[in-house]
Every structure is written in C-alpha cells, then in structure tokens.
Design a protein around this motif. Sequence first.
Motif, PDB file in Angstrom:
ATOM      1  N   VAL A  82       0.843  -1.199   0.000  1.00 57.43           N
ATOM      2  CA  VAL A  82       0.000   0.000   0.000  1.00 57.43           C
ATOM      3  C   VAL A  82       0.876   1.246   0.000  1.00 57.43           C
ATOM      4  N   LYS A  83       1.921   1.213   0.811  1.00 61.41           N
ATOM      5  CA  LYS A  83       2.832   2.362   0.890  1.00 61.41           C
ATOM      6  C   LYS A  83       3.507   2.617  -0.472  1.00 61.41           C
ATOM      7  N   GLU A 125       1.133  17.101 -12.342  1.00 64.88           N
ATOM      8  CA  GLU A 125       1.093  18.528 -12.003  1.00 64.88           C
ATOM      9  C   GLU A 125       2.239  19.271 -12.668  1.00 64.88           C
ATOM     10  N   ASP A 126       3.433  18.666 -12.635  1.00 60.00           N
ATOM     11  CA  ASP A 126       4.584  19.290 -13.298  1.00 60.00           C
ATOM     12  C   ASP A 126       4.348  19.406 -14.803  1.00 60.00           C
ATOM     13  N   ALA A 127       3.748  18.357 -15.376  1.00 62.32           N
ATOM     14  CA  ALA A 127       3.466  18.396 -16.814  1.00 62.32           C
ATOM     15  C   ALA A 127       2.444  19.482 -17.124  1.00 62.32           C
ATOM     16  N   GLU A 128       1.432  19.635 -16.261  1.00 67.91           N
ATOM     17  CA  GLU A 128       0.438  20.694 -16.470  1.00 67.91           C
ATOM     18  C   GLU A 128       1.078  22.067 -16.344  1.00 67.91           C
ATOM     19  N   ARG A 169       3.899   5.687  -5.393  1.00 67.88           N
ATOM     20  CA  ARG A 169       3.862   5.748  -6.857  1.00 67.88           C
ATOM     21  C   ARG A 169       2.753   6.684  -7.328  1.00 67.88           C
ATOM     22  N   GLU A 170       1.611   6.618  -6.649  1.00 66.45           N
ATOM     23  CA  GLU A 170       0.491   7.499  -6.989  1.00 66.45           C
ATOM     24  C   GLU A 170       0.877   8.969  -6.781  1.00 66.45           C
ATOM     25  N   ARG A 171       1.576   9.247  -5.677  1.00 60.73           N
ATOM     26  CA  ARG A 171       2.036  10.628  -5.422  1.00 60.73           C
ATOM     27  C   ARG A 171       3.030  11.080  -6.495  1.00 60.73           C
ATOM     28  N   ARG A 172       3.946  10.185  -6.864  1.00 63.62           N
ATOM     29  CA  ARG A 172       4.918  10.529  -7.912  1.00 63.62           C
ATOM     30  C   ARG A 172       4.218  10.811  -9.234  1.00 63.62           C
TER      31      ARG A 172
END
Length: 186
Positions: free
Chosen positions: A53-54, A68-71, A59-62
């Motif tokens: 889960v961790k 967000e960086d791409a946006e 991975r989900e946060r990355r």
Amino acid sequence: MPLVLALLQETAQEGHEAAGGPFSINPGLIIWTLVVFGILLVLLWKLLYPSIVKSVEERERRIQKQLEDAEKANAEAQRLLEEHKKQIAAARNEAQEILAKAKTVSQKERETLLAKAREEYDALLSRARKDIEAEKDKAILALRREAVELSIAAASRVIEANLDTEANRKLVTEFLDSLGKAEKQK
C-alpha cells in the motif's frame, strides 16, 4: 511453520490412503487448507500489505506530481507560445512601419533629387542661353566689324579716294546700330 507443513503432509498421506479418487471430499484436508490459508493471509496482511500500500501510494504521489509538473510545463509553454506570437506580431507591425517610413523617406528623397535636378537643369539652361546670347552678340559684333571693313574697302575702291578710316568706321558703325535698333523694334 514446519509444524504446519508436517501436518499437511500427514493429512495428505491419510487422504491418499482413504481417498477413493480426485473428486472425493476430505474434511480434514479442507480444514487444514483453510487454516494455512488464513495464517498466510494474516501474515501477508500484517507484513506485506502495508509495504505494498505504501509503495502504491508513493507511486500514486509521484505520478500525481509528474502530472502537475506536466500541467505547469504545458501552461508555461502555452504562455511562452502566446508571448512569442505577440512578439512576432509586434515585429511584423514594426517591420511594416519601417517599410512605410522607408517608402516615405525614399519618396521625399526622390522628390528632393528631382527638384534639385530641375533646378540644376534650369540653371544650366539659363547659363547656356546666356552663353549663346553672349556668343551671338560677339558674332554679331564681329560680323559688324567685318561688314564695316568690307564696306570701307568697297567704298574706298569706289571712291578711289583715301578717306580717313577711323571717321568712316564710326559712320558705318552708327549706321549699323541704327539698323539693329530698327530691327529690334519690329
């Protein structure tokens, strides 16, 4: 754990001895299978599930951060594109203004050069006319002198007398001047 495996082996041996075929139901084997599956499930739940889960959350946060960086990069690229479009439009407008100014300046320069050429042409023409007039006057004066000389020579032969040449010249010059004045009055 070794105890569980030993029990499973023992139960499996008993099942083979008592079982009549592959489709026969052995309640002891079912119970032990469920117990082992439950223990394995609890161990996996306690040991592996939190780390899985961790890692999935990490991975989900990355991935979210990358999105967000791409946006942000896309928004920045759009802003830069708009800025470049504005700069290109401004450069085109400036180029058009420069061309219009250059055309205006060249037209004025052309008109100035034409005016100057006309002035020089007029000055040259008037100077040529003055020179022609002066040369004409000189030629007329030379012709008069020659005419006076010829008239005196002809008159002295006709008269065959030796007259005063200076007085005769003066007389003929006055006569020719009176003829020139009469011609100008016409």
